[in-house]
Enzyme design. Sequence first.
Site, PDB file in Angstrom:
ATOM      1  N   SER A 677       0.798  -1.224   0.000  1.00 13.88           N
ATOM      2  CA  SER A 677       0.000   0.000   0.000  1.00 13.88           C
ATOM      3  C   SER A 677       0.835   1.281   0.000  1.00 13.88           C
ATOM      4  CB  SER A 677      -0.973   0.000   1.174  1.00 13.88           C
ATOM      5  OG  SER A 677      -0.250   0.120   2.375  1.00 13.88           O
ATOM      6  N   LYS A 720      -5.792   3.807   9.398  1.00  8.74           N
ATOM      7  CA  LYS A 720      -4.852   4.720   8.733  1.00  8.74           C
ATOM      8  C   LYS A 720      -5.343   6.161   8.865  1.00  8.74           C
ATOM      9  CE  LYS A 720      -2.929   1.484   5.417  1.00  8.74           C
ATOM     10  NZ  LYS A 720      -2.973   0.992   4.030  1.00  8.74           N
TER      11      LYS A 720
END
Length: 770
Positions: A677, A720
């Site tokens: 990611s 996140k």
Amino acid sequence: MEQIVFEEFNLVPLKGVVVFPSARTHLDVGRPKSIKALENAMATNGLVFVSCQVDSGVSAPGQRDLYEIGTVILIKQLSKLPNNTVRVFVEGKYRAKMTKIHDRDDFLSVSVEKLSEVHQDELFSVAAVRVLKETFDTYKKLFRKLPAIEIEKILLETSAGVLVDKLAQVLPIPIEAKQSMLDILDIDERIIRFTKLLNYEKEIALLRGKIDHDVKVAIEEHQREFFLREQMKVIQKEMNNGENENSDSKELAEQITAVKMPSTVKKKALKELERYKLVSQTSPESAVIRHYLTWLIDLPWDKQSKAKIDLENVQTVLDQDHYGLEKIKERVTEYLAVQKLTKSMKAPILCLVGPPGVGKTSLAKSIATSVKRNFVRITLGGVRDEAEIYGHRRTYIGAMPGRIIQGIKKAGTNNPVVLLDEIDKMSSDFRGDPASAMLSVLDPEQNHAFSDHYIEEPFDLSKVMFIATANSLSTIPGPLRDRMEIIELSSYTEIEKFHIARNHLLNKQIKEHGLDKAKLTIADVAINEMIRHYTREAGVRNLERQIGTACRKIARKYADDPSRAYTIDKQNLQELLGKQKFDYRTIEPEDLIGVATGLAYTAFGGDTLQIEVSLSKGKGHLVLTGKLGDVMKESAQTALSYVRSRAAELGIDEDFNEKLDIHIHVPEGAVPKDGPSAGITMTTAIVSALTNKAVSKDIGMTGEVTLRGRVLPIGGLKEKSISAHRAGLKTIICPEKNEKDLDDIPAIVKDDVQFIFVRDVSEVLKLALV
Ligand code: ADP
């Protein structure tokens, strides 16, 4: 007429010894007078007269104490022994009859008459010798300790008289018999008498053997009987013991009858009880049976709590115990509603999945309270042996039931809520597969007769409500996962943590430490400080611990001065908890070239992550540092390839690859990182470095990148974004496909942070580069 010869010799009386003429033997002499007599004789011709004492107990024998007939002997050798005795080696010379003893002061002497042997029939003695030898043959078989070599020699003797004398000297015959042989002067008679004597001795020996044998047998039989009697005593004692232990076995019997258990189990228990009565109390067997019986008695075969699902109550209890978790509570209530309707436990097992400390265990506890069932927790983490689930067979030393049955006993009812904690941490090895054992525990088709190896009798688990917890779904074996209804719990935001601390953890810890709520104030900043700088976690377990530590320190002060009120604020927090333990990255003060901010999903929730790129003269080498995993390394290469292929478009010198080396570093260098990611973040940092354009300090980004520049979705957006929010970022760039996750993002984050969803890296670059 033969002439009668009278002679005088020194006298040595003997004890228990007869010396025959022509025999050679040793004599040990101890009496001083006898020694003197010997020494005196040695000085002349070396001859003395010896005669045997009738009673060897007499110490100074006179004439009447000695046998009349003795032997004149020649001293061949005299040697002194240490304890004032002498040993003489002598040879018999002839028979003589004692007439008178004379006292010579130092010793005795004696007048003797020399005796001559008579001999009549030559033929007779030949025959007699033969008979003697035959008799001796059988005799010697009975006396094995005879001096064989000496006897061999003697048997070669041809003269009948000498033969008898010599044999009589060495054979173990009674002293009286020996003396009588000495007394007989007629050789023929002597040989006959001697043969008779041997026969007699032989018979005696045979008889003795028989008697010996009989006596031995008698003793053995006696011993055997004694032995059996002793054994019987022990057995009886043990049997009595069993009966003596009446109070104990009676108590067990009462318990067995009192407890409601299935008839087969009761039968088994009573059978074991009978066995228990028979074995000795001190034997290990007894302890084993008792242990087993107590298990049978203690298991809640028929005990159950009045479980009831009242959905309103469920909602209230869950709300009371837990802050937030709205969706989770809703799912739990729905699940229980279905249970209520179907009235069975055949529905899938509830499985709460999430990082540590997010309230899985306490949620399960609340569920148990809300449905009025007992609660028990079984830890499965680290279980690798099937026997931990099924138990060990009773034949093993120290055998125990498995964890399931142990849990049920602890619960005390047969319908508790059983929490199967860390079901994802079971592992299988050669000792069997505990996961498949769990399957049979959870399978409604099988678990109504769960058979523990130790208990042996089936136990009905079908009324039990199982709830499992796991940290991650990926390690739960497929078949097990199929049986579960998964509810995922995610990390808490700082704000959630704050509320949980304020509304739940604080009160709990204050109570646990015996403090007065009215006299302890904790400032909001102190709580926030604890969340930020004393813990780094997805849940609130360490936060609770830190609050506990603070309370403990306060409790110490409180004990000294109970009247004072205490406040915990930012100032005295260090004093209570020590130096700050963690620091979160906050945004850079200015826009930087070659540095982009990524977002990571970690075991502690989320975190921000800086990716640095530097260029140096070289030949197009790519250097990667910062403990990157394989996937992350590959995604760095992909990012670089993308940049190369689009160099012209991006306004980068097309042959940069031949002139420059590129170094990508991801701090902190010692923390392992992996995952795809960071793709768009790396691309942005590389382009920034190559184009010399800075990256906006307020933007964070996450997304996988392909060679063609497409941005693929990622996981953990909630965590996140929480970390981005905490770090002070204003914008988050994320893949278009993650737009659906926006619902999960806490409102407070959404209020402060702008989410931009993109499809292609070019969009990212446009947004991020200033
Ligand atoms: P887990 O089982 O997920 O590891 P626990 O259930 O042991 O976590 O939770 C740790 C502590 O945090 C417990 O004391 C629990 O009560 C508390 N806790 C967790 N989440 C919440 C919440 N949402 N509301 C109130 N307390 C919570």
